[in-house]
Design an enzyme around this catalytic site. Structure first.
Site, mmCIF file in Angstrom:
data_model
loop_
_atom_site.group_PDB
_atom_site.id
_atom_site.type_symbol
_atom_site.label_atom_id
_atom_site.label_comp_id
_atom_site.label_asym_id
_atom_site.label_seq_id
_atom_site.Cartn_x
_atom_site.Cartn_y
_atom_site.Cartn_z
ATOM 1 N N SER A 1 51.253 41.462 50.858
ATOM 2 C CA SER A 1 52.489 40.779 50.467
ATOM 3 C C SER A 1 53.693 41.360 51.190
ATOM 4 O O SER A 1 54.789 40.818 51.077
ATOM 5 C CB SER A 1 52.689 40.842 48.958
ATOM 6 O OG SER A 1 52.672 42.172 48.529
ATOM 7 N N HIS B 1 49.222 35.126 52.482
ATOM 8 C CA HIS B 1 49.806 35.731 51.287
ATOM 9 C C HIS B 1 49.820 34.726 50.139
ATOM 10 O O HIS B 1 50.648 33.819 50.106
ATOM 11 C CB HIS B 1 51.229 36.229 51.611
ATOM 12 C CG HIS B 1 51.932 36.815 50.435
ATOM 13 N ND1 HIS B 1 53.290 36.787 50.270
ATOM 14 C CD2 HIS B 1 51.448 37.446 49.333
ATOM 15 C CE1 HIS B 1 53.609 37.362 49.135
ATOM 16 N NE2 HIS B 1 52.510 37.766 48.544
ATOM 17 N N GLU C 1 52.031 31.805 51.851
ATOM 18 C CA GLU C 1 52.781 32.201 53.052
ATOM 19 C C GLU C 1 51.747 32.548 54.116
ATOM 20 O O GLU C 1 50.903 33.424 53.901
ATOM 21 C CB GLU C 1 53.642 33.441 52.771
ATOM 22 C CG GLU C 1 55.019 33.139 52.242
ATOM 23 C CD GLU C 1 55.864 34.406 52.043
ATOM 24 O OE1 GLU C 1 57.090 34.286 52.051
ATOM 25 O OE2 GLU C 1 55.320 35.512 51.863
ATOM 26 N N ASN D 1 59.348 37.675 49.321
ATOM 27 C CA ASN D 1 59.613 39.009 48.776
ATOM 28 C C ASN D 1 60.783 39.684 49.485
ATOM 29 O O ASN D 1 61.474 40.509 48.896
ATOM 30 C CB ASN D 1 58.351 39.883 48.859
ATOM 31 C CG ASN D 1 57.333 39.475 47.789
ATOM 32 O OD1 ASN D 1 57.672 38.773 46.835
ATOM 33 N ND2 ASN D 1 56.093 39.903 47.945
#
Ligand code: 3HC
Length: 675
Positions: free
Chosen positions: A408, A429, A441, A479
């Site tokens: 991640s 991800h 992702e 993130n």
């Protein structure tokens, strides 16, 4: 009419009107013009006794042409075409396959009869675009299926199967799967002389205030923040109270309000953004893809198990590998339990559960992945361990296999460098719970091959994910944007805000939860250094006292046995203690400041992501936030929202708080334009 998508052909005394407007037979101007002409032809030709309306290609009309919504309107308008179909003095049979959606179902409702293949789906998904069925759908549907079903269909927007539609009387007959035209012609033959011709607008919808009240109450949470569901409900209610024509006027007023509001603009933006995200700049759309028939997943924990379920549900075989037998058994057990829970809710049959489980092979040896087409590593976030795993995969995987990491935030290029085939390495991800969350992702490494990227993007659609390409940077798109938000939220606590205030501002904005609620849910201890004596932040202090979040009954909030949160006096003490040790004065923080420092900063980070080429386009960032983090879809994602809020206002506020405004944001602000 040779260029028209509408063609007509006589079968004896039945006129077959066929639409051929790929890909989804949207009811664009050319289709409407053709339909209008066909209706006139049917009316004027005495040799015609009935009409069958049918579509070629993958589907019956899937709705109005959404691309026309932002352009000047072109006549004939859909409601007028629909009215002329219904008014025809010869019966019209809609022959439905694929998805009769929105304006498509409204057209079918104006036809006097509907026949459908069993695999067809019927629905009015306009609410998902922030709209309502604006071509008579809210008035005809309750007259045909009753108030309860009409509320479900309009205000929630999910399609129903042809079989259910048949039970409801929305479909008059089911056709043979492969012989829709023949079935429709035979049906038309039977009804062509029946009089009076049944018209939905001439029926009445029985009032049911109790059902409407109950529906509003049951769905209050689901509809929170959205304008369109209430408008759909109001229109259905109007259908029970007003004569048809007045109901249509009411519907038109409500439709226009929604159409020109920002919510619908945002939701339409996301409809196209989601589809655009699948396109990779600079890679031909017809590039040859690598076949993916067998997938390997390394790690049977929460992530590995969730990832595995996506493939099993799509009918793709998976070998799942763990090091220890008990962890493997536990992981496989959780997968089965999840499927059985879906079966218990009626979402799957037990046959489907067994079919999915039958595609799963548990293994304790990574060597068993030798013939997989795609291998996804889903172990914990540690670069050294990941490199070791990829080194092993390099040794055993067949040539051409795609090697993916579910990291991640780690550097995918560094992971790829531990193999002799970095061109085959890519990031995938998934978001937790991976079998539920729609976002994927796809991280494109510096050396990831084009066909690897294209294959994974296509595969994402097969496993029903919305995929977005991200570049290699810490935290990728989602993130990474979370970081400034978290940093500012923590600083705001020190300056005088409470976790409750910050979370409330985010929830009122439309997020499912605020930063501290999210932290408590995910685990305050994630990423903690695990030394209770080393207390440098509020978070360290919480972790040192075992306040790890919901799982421990305490985090930024206190929780009861049912996990209901209450503000924590202890957390207030901890914050105050930190504040006095840092010699900071407490001040009142306004809700607006929270928005500026936790949301405007995200926009700024998004702009930097674009500048660095880590996202292909602003709308991709919006897709990430809608499908990965529950950003309210009616606000269209952070970058779309920036345009609504005003990039100039955002840049000025960021500068006022001392943030470095990204050059791209500054440029947009100078021109007062969105992304
Ligand atoms: N108008 C214009 N374009 C449309 C469209 C529409 N209604 N529906 C789909 N498209 C386009 C997509 O943008 C996509 O274009 P692209 O290839 O250039 O990216 C292409 O058609 C294929 O669409 P999908 O990739 O979504 O194809 P799928 O096969 O996965 O799904 C579908 C097909 C189920 C029909 C899905 O496209 C869908 O749900 N479409 C929207 C349906 C809808 O919302 N209808 C209501 C429209 S509003 C309305 O009717 C107002 C009226 O009440 C007045």
């Amino acid at each position: 009419m040779s260029d028209s998508p509408i063609s007509i052909e006589k079968h004896g005394d039945i006129l077959v009107v066929t639409s051929n407007n790929p890909p989804v037979n949207a009811l664009g101007a050319a289709v409407r013009i053709g339909l209008d002409a066909a209706v006139k032809q049917a009316a004027s030709d005495d040799g015609i006794k009935a009409v069958v309306l049918i579509c070629e290609g993958q589907t019956f009309f899937a709705g109005a042409d959404i691309t026309e919504f932002s352009k000047p309107p072109v006549e004939p308008f859909l409601p007028a075409v629909i009215a002329s179909i219904e008014a025809l003095n010869k019966p019209v049979v809609a022959a439905i396959h694929g998805t009769a959606l929105g304006g498509g179902l409204e057209t079918a409702l104006a036809c006097h009869y509907r026949i459908a293949v069993p695999s067809a789906k019927l629905g009015v998904p306009e609410v998902k675009l922030g709209l309502l069925p604006g071509a008579g759908g809210t008035q005809r549907l309750p007259r045909v299926v009753g108030v309860k079903a009409a509320l479900e269909m309009t205000a929630k927007g999910d399609p129903v199967s042809a079989k259910l539609a048949h039970q409801w009387g929305l479909v008059d007959a089911l056709a043979d799967e492969g012989g829709l035209l023949q079935s429709a012609l035979a049906f038309a033959e039977q009804i062509k002389a029946v009089r009076p011709i049944p018209r939905a607008s001439e029926r009445s919808a029985a009032p049911d205030d109790a059902a409407i009240d109950a529906f509003r109450k049951e769905n209050a949470r689901k509809f929170r923040g959205f304008d369109a569901p209430a408008a759909n409900i109001a229109c259905v209610e109007a259908a029970t109270r007003l004569p048809f024509e007045e109901g249509l006027n009411f519907e038109r007023t409500e439709f226009t309000k929604l159409m020109f509001g920002t919510q619908s603009a945002a939701q339409r933006h996301i409809f196209f953004a989601e589809r655009k995200a699948a396109k990779i700049d600079g890679i031909a759309s017809d590039i040859a893809l690598r076949p993916i028939n067998k997938v390997g997943v390394i790690g049977a924990g929460t992530m590995g198990g969730g990832i595995t379920m996506n493939f099993l549900s799509a009918g793709i075989a998976v070998i799942i590998v763990e090091q220890a037998e008990d962890a493997l058994n536990r992981g496989v057990g959780v997968i089965r339990k999840n499927y059985e829970a879906s079966a218990a809710k009626g979402r799957l049959t037990s046959d489907q559960v067994e079919k999915a489980m039958g595609l799963l092979t548990p293994s304790l040896s990574i060597d068993d992945l030798a013939d997989c087409d795609l291998i996804i590593e889903a172990i914990f976030e540690n670069m050294d361990v990941k490199k070791e795993v990829f080194g092993k995969l390099d040794a055993i995987a067949r040539p051409g296999a795609i090697l993916a990491s579910n990291t991640s935030y780690l550097n995918v290029d560094e992971i790829a460098a531990s193999t002799s085939r970095p061109q085959d390495v890519v990031g995938m991800h998934f978001f937790s719970p991976a079998n539920v969350m729609k976002l994927l992702e796809v991280v494109r490494g510096a050396r990831t091959a084009d066909d690897v990227l294209a294959t994974v993007m296509k595969l994402a659609k097969t496993i029903r994910k919305v995929a977005v390409v991200a570049g290699v940077c810490p935290g990728f798109i989602g993130n990474r944007m979370l970081m400034p938000r978290q940093v500012e939220a923590n600083k705001l606590l020190m300056e005088g805000a409470t976790p409750e205030q910050i979370d409330r501002v985010h929830v009122e904005f439309g997020m499912p939860m605020g930063p501290f609620q999210m932290s408590d849910l995910a685990g305050v201890d994630i990423g903690w250094h695990r030394d209770p004596a080393r207390i440098e932040t509020i978070r360290d202090a919480l972790c040192a006292e075992d306040r790890w979040g919901q799982k421990k009954g305490a985090g930024f909030y206190d929780y009861d046995e049912k996990r209901n949160p209450t503000p924590s006096a202890r957390v207030t003490e901890i914050i105050e203690d930190f504040r006095s040790r840092s010699n900071m004065a407490k001040r009142d923080i306004t809700d607006q400041e929270i928005i500026e420092r936790t949301l405007y900063t995200m926009v700024n980070e998004g702009a930097m992501i674009l500048e660095e080429g880590m996202a292909q386009r602003a709308s991709d960032i919006d897709v990430v936030w809608i499908y990965g983090y529950g950003w309210p879809i009616y606000r269209g994602g952070p970058m779309f929202w920036a345009g609504v809020e005003g990039t100039d206002k955002i840049a000025a506020a960021l500068a006022k708080h001392g943030f470095a405004v990204s050059p791209m944001l500054a440029e947009k602000a100078a021109k007062s334009e969105g992304f």
